[in-house]
Enzyme design. Structure first.
Site, PDB file in Angstrom:
ATOM      1  N   ASP A 174     -11.152   1.231 -23.534  1.00  0.00           N
ATOM      2  CA  ASP A 174     -11.192   1.271 -22.073  1.00  0.00           C
ATOM      3  C   ASP A 174     -11.259   2.694 -21.530  1.00  0.00           C
ATOM      4  O   ASP A 174     -10.629   3.594 -22.066  1.00  0.00           O
ATOM      5  CB  ASP A 174      -9.936   0.626 -21.467  1.00  0.00           C
ATOM      6  N   PRO A 181       0.827  -1.219   0.000  1.00  0.00           N
ATOM      7  CA  PRO A 181       0.000   0.000   0.000  1.00  0.00           C
ATOM      8  C   PRO A 181       0.861   1.269   0.000  1.00  0.00           C
ATOM      9  O   PRO A 181       0.358   2.356  -0.276  1.00  0.00           O
ATOM     10  CB  PRO A 181      -0.829  -0.109   1.282  1.00  0.00           C
ATOM     11  N   GLU A 195       3.641  -6.763   7.936  1.00  0.00           N
ATOM     12  CA  GLU A 195       3.925  -5.326   7.735  1.00  0.00           C
ATOM     13  C   GLU A 195       4.801  -5.068   6.517  1.00  0.00           C
ATOM     14  O   GLU A 195       5.137  -3.927   6.234  1.00  0.00           O
ATOM     15  CB  GLU A 195       4.569  -4.730   8.993  1.00  0.00           C
TER      16      GLU A 195
HETATM   17 CL1  6GU Z   1      -0.315  -3.733  -3.441  1.00  0.00          CL
HETATM   18  N1  6GU Z   1      -0.854  -4.520  -0.965  1.00  0.00           N
HETATM   19  C1  6GU Z   1      -1.545  -4.441   0.171  1.00  0.00           C
HETATM   20  N2  6GU Z   1      -1.248  -5.275   1.159  1.00  0.00           N
HETATM   21  N3  6GU Z   1      -2.528  -3.571   0.361  1.00  0.00           N
HETATM   22  C2  6GU Z   1      -2.804  -2.770  -0.653  1.00  0.00           C
HETATM   23  C3  6GU Z   1      -2.129  -2.788  -1.856  1.00  0.00           C
HETATM   24  C4  6GU Z   1      -1.144  -3.692  -1.993  1.00  0.00           C
HETATM   25  N4  6GU Z   1      -2.634  -1.848  -2.660  1.00  0.00           N
HETATM   26  C5  6GU Z   1      -3.588  -1.280  -1.974  1.00  0.00           C
HETATM   27  N5  6GU Z   1      -3.702  -1.812  -0.750  1.00  0.00           N
END
Ligand code: 6GU
Length: 259
Positions: free
Chosen positions: A170, A86, A113
């Site tokens: 798209d 994220p 994490e």
């Molecule tokens: Cl790529 N990984 C995780 N764990 N959470 C996310 C993400 C990725 N993209 C948005 N939330």
């Protein structure tokens, strides 16, 4: 395209056996190889994580296990490495198109994490490494994000989609209706449970259909993604667009302002 995925949950990727991506794999357009990260542990518990230096909640994935896994999977090759997190750069249609041009991608799925940052440093000196996020929300691990990315990339590969035009059309494809979402679509029957298909679509008048589609695209974009309309080049808005946006109370810069 070769695609390696390292994860502690390779079972998450069962959906890659079906549909468009499954067919592409059968045809050999896509060579997907799944790897269980725990295969590179050496302890009886197959430990992949440890407590974070500096304290704090959760666990961090150990660098040694990842290093051995990645070394074995890549050999002397240099795939482009993608780490879902994220905290990464946004995954967009543009990035999907860029990745679809690569010959070999390696996805390293973190849980907990995240992965000890030295892993990205180490491989970043040997090959292109990107940390990538699929949106502003937090998933429990990178697996689902990788499924999303593989589907977005896979459908762009030559011959994966039946109809080449559907890619160009798209919502976020450059040169589609710039910056506009796609509007609603209809098929037969012309009346279903009392709901009629908009008459213009049955008229056979291509000009009117195109105008109607643009109106609907504008309406939907104003409703769902107003920031995309705000980011449009005002010079791409014709008189009709401006009148519609005015009806929707969407403010745009006036035409013919002297600079
Ligand atoms: Cl790529 N990984 C995780 N764990 N959470 C996310 C993400 C990725 N993209 C948005 N939330």
């Amino acid at each position: 395209m070769r695609l390696d995925i390292i994860s502690i949950f390779p079972e998450y990727f069962a959906p890659l056996d079906v549909s468009l991506i499954g067919k592409a794999r059968e045809r050999g357009t896509l060579d997907v190889r799944l790897h269980q990260l725990r295969d590179w542990t050496h302890d009886v518990h197959k430990t992949v994580d440890d407590t974070p230096y500096g304290g704090g909640p959760g666990m961090v994935m150990k660098p040694e296990v990842w290093g051995e896994a990645i070394d074995t999977v890549i050999g002397s090759g240099e795939p482009r490495m993608i780490v879902p997190t994220p905290s990464g750069r946004p995954f967009t249609q543009e990035l999907a198109q860029e990745l679809a041009r690569e010959q070999w991608l390696l996805f390293c799925c973190g849980r907990y994490e995240g992965i000890d940052s030295r892993v990205m440093r180490e491989y970043g000196s040997r090959m292109r490494v990107d940390e990538v996020s699929i949106g502003d929300y937090v998933l429990a691990g990178g697996e689902v994000a990788v499924l999303v990315m593989v589907e977005a990339i896979g459908r762009l590969l030559p011959g994966v989609l039946g109809n080449a035009c559907s890619v160009a059309d798209d919502s976020f494809a450059p040169g589609a209706m710039q910056n506009l979402l796609e509007g609603p679509v209809y098929t037969k029957p012309p009346v279903w449970r009392g709901h009629e298909v908009p008459a213009v679509l049955l008229s056979g008048h291509h000009g009117k259909v195109a105008r109607w589609r643009r109106d609907e695209a504008l309406r939907r974009t104003v409703a769902n993604r107003p920031e995309l309309v705000a980011a449009m080049d005002p010079d791409t808005l014709d008189k009709h667009d401006r009148r519609l946006l005015d009806e929707l109370s969407f403010r745009v810069e006036p035409e013919d302002v002297a600079n």
